[in-house]
Design an enzyme around this catalytic site. Sequence first.
Site, short mmCIF file in Angstrom:
data_model
loop_
_atom_site.label_atom_id
_atom_site.label_comp_id
_atom_site.label_asym_id
_atom_site.label_seq_id
_atom_site.Cartn_x
_atom_site.Cartn_y
_atom_site.Cartn_z
N GLY A 30 0.63 -1.05 -0.26
CA GLY A 30 -0.01 -0.02 -0.03
C GLY A 30 0.83 1.09 0.09
O GLY A 30 1.89 1.37 -0.62
N SER A 31 0.35 2.28 0.48
CA SER A 31 0.77 3.80 0.58
C SER A 31 2.23 3.90 1.07
O SER A 31 2.69 5.16 1.09
CB SER A 31 -0.17 4.51 0.95
OG SER A 31 -1.37 4.59 0.16
#
Length: 691
Positions: A390-391
């Site tokens: 993810g981020s």
Amino acid sequence: MVEDSVFNKFIQRRKTQTNHDDQTTRIPFRLNLLLVIVFLLLAALAFQMAYLQLKKGSMFKAEINRTDNTIETNNVQRGMIYDSTGKVLVGNEAHQAISYTKGINVTAEDMYKVANRLGDYLTVPTNTLTDRQAAIYYLADSKHSAAVTAKIPKASSMSTTALQAAQQDYVAKHKPELSDSQKNAATIFTKMNGAYALSTTYIKETDVTPTEVSQIGEHMSDMPGVKTATSWSRSYPAGNSVKSFVGTVTTEKQGLPADEVNELLSQGYSRNDSVGSSYLEKAYEPILRGTKSRTSVEVSNNSKITKETKEYAGAKGSNLVLTINSKFQDDVQKVIDKRLPSGTCQGAYAVVMNPQTGAVLAMGGDSRDPNTGKVTTDALGAINQPIVMGSVVKPAMLTGGFESGAITPSNNTLVDQPIILTGTSKITTDWNQNGAFPMDAALALEESSNSYAVQVAMKMVGFKYSQGESINGLPSTMFQTLRNNFSQYGLGVKTGIDLPGESAGLKGLSGRANIGSALVEAFGNYDAYTTLQLAQYVSTLANGGYRMQPYLVSQIRGTDKNGGLGNVEYQAHPKALNYVSASADAKKIIKQGMWQVVNGSSAHKTGAEVLTKLKPGIAAKTGTAETFVNGKQTVTSSIISFAPTDNPQVAVAVAVPGLPEETASYLVNQDIAADIYNLYWKDIQSSDGFK
């Protein structure tokens, strides 16, 4: 006429007499010739015997008394493994043992007799004795062998190998009843039979009683090759949890790994040697194994050992000193165990590194089966379990933007807005589904803007975005451009840690048909990375751009006269694998954005209060990635972080895959990270003097 007749008869008698006289004369001649020949042969034989006796006698006498010298080798203690404070993680436990050294040309019946005699004084476990082994033992007795041979049809016409196989099949089929003492002797015989000439094998490695040692010692002269000895097994004074990255050693029964046997034999190993089979034990096998002892063995022409001379006593293996502090390692593992969620969660992993050197300070993990709920300690999952993170990749994504000129330190404001392209799903930031909000790079990190990251990625490949544009305009090289950018931080490539078996991560499909996935690659929702890769990545961010090679072994040291750590034979030095060349101003902006994740004022910052309270303060980037477990929508919750921000001393990466899709569950990554920081300042280094 009468006179003629008389004359003819006279002539006939004379001829007959003459022939007889000729024959009588020839017989003595032949006999004499034969006698002469025999005499000459006897004379030659006498001469040869005299020659051999006088000229070659000493040579033949020496040959009769000749001995061969050969070398017998024996194993030594493996090197020990210590933590960074000098505490023993892996040691050696000594055991009284009984060994057997097989002589030259020793027959099966010779070993049969020794095994039966030794069995009178030594008891070994017999539960592993197979029918085939029992048959081989039974046939080692020549009487048994002869009796069985008599019952095999056409035995006389069989080759030796075929006959032995037929004998073993016959005995295995009919299974003669062995008494308990015979089974004991058969097990001993099996171990003896597995040894090579002049190789030493253990008959019993552990649990040898004083009585057994005493009795065997008294009768050792009656049992050629049998000796009292010392064996060693690995011990773990700091607990078995270290096995997950230290690895294990094969037992003598397991011997050399089947897939490496030829290579190891060429290096001087015996088939029944114990060797490192995984992780550090395997990676540092040449260091830990030591040097075998060497004994010169004098063997007579009748295969009897006449003399043994110790040429070299052997040398214990060198010791490893790790970068890991065992107390901190245990505490980190306990945090993971305590914080591990239930439900669909698939586990949790954490790696702690010194960002300046690459030294791994702790590595913990749990693997969890979401179907059964069973949890297994799995520290090595941190290096071999790829996870869509993810981020957390966004600082690397923005670095690529600065390096390519897509954004600059003086011009990096973009509008967070939904990204709508024909041919793929709409991409938005979690907190902004329809609006338009200008933001700079630091704020984009603080608020974790997906839209900002995607726009930077499109700019990097020269794609001018306008709403409704087709994704077919994205260049086919976009995947490679993004992956090249991430790889400079170690994402998607092996870190180079000194452990076998690390994963390089997993790359998603990158053909033209998948070009839309390149957009979500920009904010970490496509390719998969390991937790160790995250730790190397955030260390690179922390130290100003140097991708340091992670390592677990800080020193290789000898052993002093008291059995403790001796002289330093090798000292690890920090090694930079590459340098991220973004400008100092760009790196400052990225570090500022990570500081704001935890300490910023935006209502959309992703850092929770548990991180904000930490002293000294940390910089971080959190991440969530959409995943599926058993068909259910789940998320991976991750975090990269370092502290202090001005002079980073420690970097922490955490990944928790398979969490239920509930906002409250996302924070477990931050809870684990906060606990680890508090432990670090307690177990490793004081926080005094750091802000």
